[in-house]
Design a protein around this motif. Sequence first.
Motif, PDB file in Angstrom:
ATOM      1  N   GLU A 146       0.827  -1.210   0.000  1.00 38.26           N
ATOM      2  CA  GLU A 146       0.000   0.000   0.000  1.00 38.26           C
ATOM      3  C   GLU A 146       0.860   1.258   0.000  1.00 38.26           C
ATOM      4  O   GLU A 146       0.595   2.198  -0.754  1.00 38.26           O
ATOM      5  CB  GLU A 146      -0.932   0.012   1.217  1.00 38.26           C
ATOM      6  N   VAL A 189      -3.782   8.914   5.970  1.00 40.68           N
ATOM      7  CA  VAL A 189      -4.990   8.097   5.822  1.00 40.68           C
ATOM      8  C   VAL A 189      -4.607   6.617   5.791  1.00 40.68           C
ATOM      9  O   VAL A 189      -5.270   5.769   6.416  1.00 40.68           O
ATOM     10  CB  VAL A 189      -5.773   8.494   4.554  1.00 40.68           C
ATOM     11  N   LEU A 190      -3.532   6.306   5.084  1.00 41.32           N
ATOM     12  CA  LEU A 190      -3.059   4.915   5.053  1.00 41.32           C
ATOM     13  C   LEU A 190      -2.599   4.458   6.429  1.00 41.32           C
ATOM     14  O   LEU A 190      -2.822   3.297   6.816  1.00 41.32           O
ATOM     15  CB  LEU A 190      -1.904   4.781   4.049  1.00 41.32           C
ATOM     16  N   LEU A 237      -3.765   5.508   9.306  1.00 41.94           N
ATOM     17  CA  LEU A 237      -4.968   5.270  10.103  1.00 41.94           C
ATOM     18  C   LEU A 237      -5.601   3.917   9.762  1.00 41.94           C
ATOM     19  O   LEU A 237      -6.115   3.215  10.632  1.00 41.94           O
ATOM     20  CB  LEU A 237      -5.984   6.388   9.867  1.00 41.94           C
ATOM     21  N   ARG A 238      -5.543   3.560   8.501  1.00 43.43           N
ATOM     22  CA  ARG A 238      -6.176   2.312   8.055  1.00 43.43           C
ATOM     23  C   ARG A 238      -5.309   1.089   8.342  1.00 43.43           C
ATOM     24  O   ARG A 238      -5.828   0.003   8.637  1.00 43.43           O
ATOM     25  CB  ARG A 238      -6.474   2.397   6.552  1.00 43.43           C
ATOM     26  N   HIS A 239      -3.985   1.253   8.266  1.00 40.92           N
ATOM     27  CA  HIS A 239      -3.091   0.100   8.385  1.00 40.92           C
ATOM     28  C   HIS A 239      -2.083   0.286   9.526  1.00 40.92           C
ATOM     29  O   HIS A 239      -0.928  -0.136   9.403  1.00 40.92           O
ATOM     30  CB  HIS A 239      -2.339  -0.117   7.072  1.00 40.92           C
ATOM     31  N   HIS A 240      -2.499   0.894  10.631  1.00 37.31           N
ATOM     32  CA  HIS A 240      -1.557   1.208  11.705  1.00 37.31           C
ATOM     33  C   HIS A 240      -0.984  -0.031  12.382  1.00 37.31           C
ATOM     34  O   HIS A 240       0.030   0.050  13.076  1.00 37.31           O
ATOM     35  CB  HIS A 240      -2.235   2.102  12.755  1.00 37.31           C
TER      36      HIS A 240
END
Length: 273
Positions: A53, A92-93, A95-98
């Motif tokens: 990602e 944003v990435l 937050l989604r893939h922390h």
Amino acid sequence: MKTRVAFGVTGAVVVILALFVFPPIVAQLLMMALSVCAAQEFTAATAGKNNKELQIAAMLLALGMSFASARDSYPVYWMRAMLYIGVVVLFVLLLRHHTKFGFQELAGAYFGGILIPYLLMSLIRMFTMSENGAFHLVIPLLAAWGSDTCALFAGMAFGKHKLAPVISPKKTVEGAIGGVVGAAVLTVIYGIAVSAFTNLTLSVPLCLAAGILGAVLGQIGDLSFSIVKRKSGIKDYGKIFPGHGGVLDRFDSVIFVAPLVELLLHLFSNLGL
């Protein structure tokens, strides 16, 4: 070695054609493609090859940044927009893939996707600076790669004292000095030759400054990207260039030298030198 030399010759031919034969758009598209590849390589090294990602995000950001910063004539807000978009997209990435990566990997993707393309595109900004921009663009390439070559031979002939034994065991102080001297001589000779055989006058002080400072910064760039490789546990950034590795393996010194020469060209032009 044969593969390395053969590809080096092929690469030189491609550069000459892109600068002096093909329309300017070819050189711009080529550097945009290299910027995208560099973004992927750096992000893979700093964030891990499994973080696809971040790699994809960095590549898309590199595409936008390389286009936005390709010419001095482009409105500066496009570059500001990319700086902002890069922050938003990557957070944003996060937050989604922390659970997969943290801020350190995020910073690597930002550097690879935003900063490296901006620095690399200095070559194209020089290229489009004037109708003689192709001759200007050769200066950072000559300073960076000329320094590498001269440092190699000087180190083989005189090298005794290690320059950075942990980061790059083969580099020596004597080789580094030889690289600076060699780059200075090469850039000055190039400036004199261009002034003698074309309608462009290249300032000898400009070429000398670019050669000396470019060689120093080129070696810093080389060592800087080497320590990232060492910290990441990889030998090469990629395999796109046979015998040379990835884009960052070949352009590590150029990334540091090209912006310097771009600044020197503006400075010497403003001073009338």
